[in-house]
Design an enzyme around this catalytic site. Structure first.
Site, PDB file in Angstrom:
ATOM      1  CB  ILE A  93      -1.011  -0.006   1.178  1.00  0.00           C
ATOM      2  CG1 ILE A  93      -2.015   1.148   1.024  1.00  0.00           C
ATOM      3  CG2 ILE A  93      -0.323   0.046   2.530  1.00  0.00           C
ATOM      4  CD1 ILE A  93      -2.816   1.144  -0.252  1.00  0.00           C
ATOM      5  N   GLY A 311      -5.503  -7.113   0.475  1.00  0.00           N
ATOM      6  CA  GLY A 311      -6.067  -6.166   1.434  1.00  0.00           C
ATOM      7  C   GLY A 311      -5.220  -4.901   1.491  1.00  0.00           C
ATOM      8  CD  GLU A 312      -0.760  -4.432   2.758  1.00  0.00           C
ATOM      9  OE1 GLU A 312      -0.279  -3.583   1.959  1.00  0.00           O
ATOM     10  OE2 GLU A 312      -0.110  -5.402   3.177  1.00  0.00           O
ATOM     11  N   GLY A 313      -5.981  -1.999   1.269  1.00  0.00           N
ATOM     12  CA  GLY A 313      -6.444  -0.932   0.387  1.00  0.00           C
ATOM     13  C   GLY A 313      -5.739  -0.940  -0.956  1.00  0.00           C
ATOM     14  CB  THR A 314      -3.252  -3.284  -2.473  1.00  0.00           C
ATOM     15  OG1 THR A 314      -4.015  -4.465  -2.163  1.00  0.00           O
ATOM     16  CG2 THR A 314      -2.135  -3.135  -1.446  1.00  0.00           C
TER      17      THR A 314
END
Length: 345
Positions: A93, A311-314
């Site tokens: 991210i 995940g992580e907003g990637t």
């Protein structure tokens, strides 16, 4: 409980936006989903010349008590170790945020670790992780309400700094278990269809995860209301994101929706106020089992299907340039009249 005043999407400019799009120097509809997105963003901002200002992705981290009961192949301490990696700029991210000019904010929603005040982590900690919902509610009603409000307040602060487009990421070992149960209870879909490998279970581990979640559900005596489900099975990061998304929609921000965990928060938020969906752009389809089912529930078409499940907003970060492209062609591309090009009859 906070009430969110989310207005339904204005269609006041829809016809004029479509007219502007159709007069660009291209065959009708030839930019496909970019055209749909440009019109959508114009309607969100109620203007023929929308802008993307100060994009932010907020990454919320929280620990889950259920992680200590065997639903994840990774130990709970990986949550804080990954947050340390975010702080040091070493995670995916961070890389994608830097690449696309997106401000990444890291929030401690409830990690079982105390970060140094000078670390750069925003401290919104509710507790050092949730309880294990194998035996009891993950959090109290008071903690649920506090997490919703903290998420809301954090978004309000970012909005006041001038941002009008926001995405959300997460970190929390065992949070795919919470997301699977949220999907199961809010959509009445068989649990076996909702539970996936998460951070990498093999078939044997996946079966164990499914059995543990089945045991936890057999003890649940609450309702299928989103608030009750989140209180009993949620994580502090998931609840905070739910509150944050609702506030973002109230403020008419564009919401970039990431993968499985983030969409579980949105699914819950949509049960509280369905108008939130008018402000969402679904950035990608996660490979995590159950995400397509969530997207189906929300009647959502994601921009990308890249086989991602980090995940992580990637997913939101990687898709952001497409959103920029939609706004830029609307604002900068010549019309037939501007360019002196003959239009089709």
């Amino acid at each position: 409980m906070i009430q969110y005043n989310i207005e339904a999407l204005s269609t006041e400019k829809a016809e004029a936006l479509q007219h502007k799009i159709d007069l660009k120097t291209k065959p009708l509809g030839s930019l496909g989903k970019l055209e749909d997105m440009a019109k959508h963003i114009g309607c969100i901002q109620n203007t023929l010349s929308p802008e993307l200002k100060k994009p932010v992705i907020m990454v919320f981290a929280g620990d889950h008590g259920i992680a200590n009961d065997g639903v994840s192949p990774y130990p709970q301490e990986v949550t804080w170790q990954m947050v340390a990696n975010f702080i040091n700029g070493g995670a995916a991210i961070n890389v994608f945020g830097k690449q696309h000019g997106i401000d990444i904010r890291i929030i401690d929603a409830g990690v079982n670790y105390d970060f140094d005040k000078s670390s750069g982590v925003l401290n919104a900690k509710i507790a050092h992780g949730t309880k294990s919902y194998l035996n009891e509610s993950a959090m109290t009603t008071e903690q649920f309400e506090k997490a919703m409000k903290r998420g809301s307040d954090l978004v309000e602060r970012i909005y006041s700094e001038g941002s009008n487009i926001i995405g959300f990421g997460e970190m929390g070992i065992a949070n795919t278990s919470s997301a699977a149960v949220i999907l199961h209870l809010l959509s009445n879909i068989e649990l076996s269809a909702c539970v996936g490998p998460g951070t990498g279970w093999d078939e044997k581990g996946l079966q164990r995860k499914y059995e543990i979640l089945g045991r936890a559900l057999s003890k649940y005596r609450g309702s299928n209301k989103a608030e009750d489900v989140l209180t009993y099975f949620g994580g502090f990061e998931i609840v905070m994101i739910t509150g944050a998304m609702l506030k973002a929609a109230e403020l008419k921000m564009i919401i970039m929706v990431d993968g499985f965990i983030i969409t579980s928060a949105l699914l819950a938020a949509s049960k509280m106020n369905a108008n939130i969906l008018d402000y969402c752009i679904f950035t990608h389809k996660s490979q995590e089992k159950g995400h397509q089912l969530m997207l189906d529930q929300l009647k959502a078409e994601p921009l990308l299907d890249m086989g991602m499940r980090l995940g992580e907003g990637t997913g939101a970060a990687v898709a952001y340039p497409l959103i920029q492209s939609a706004v830029n062609f609307l604002n900068e591309m010549a019309s037939f009249e501007d360019a002196g090009v003959s239009n089709a009859d």
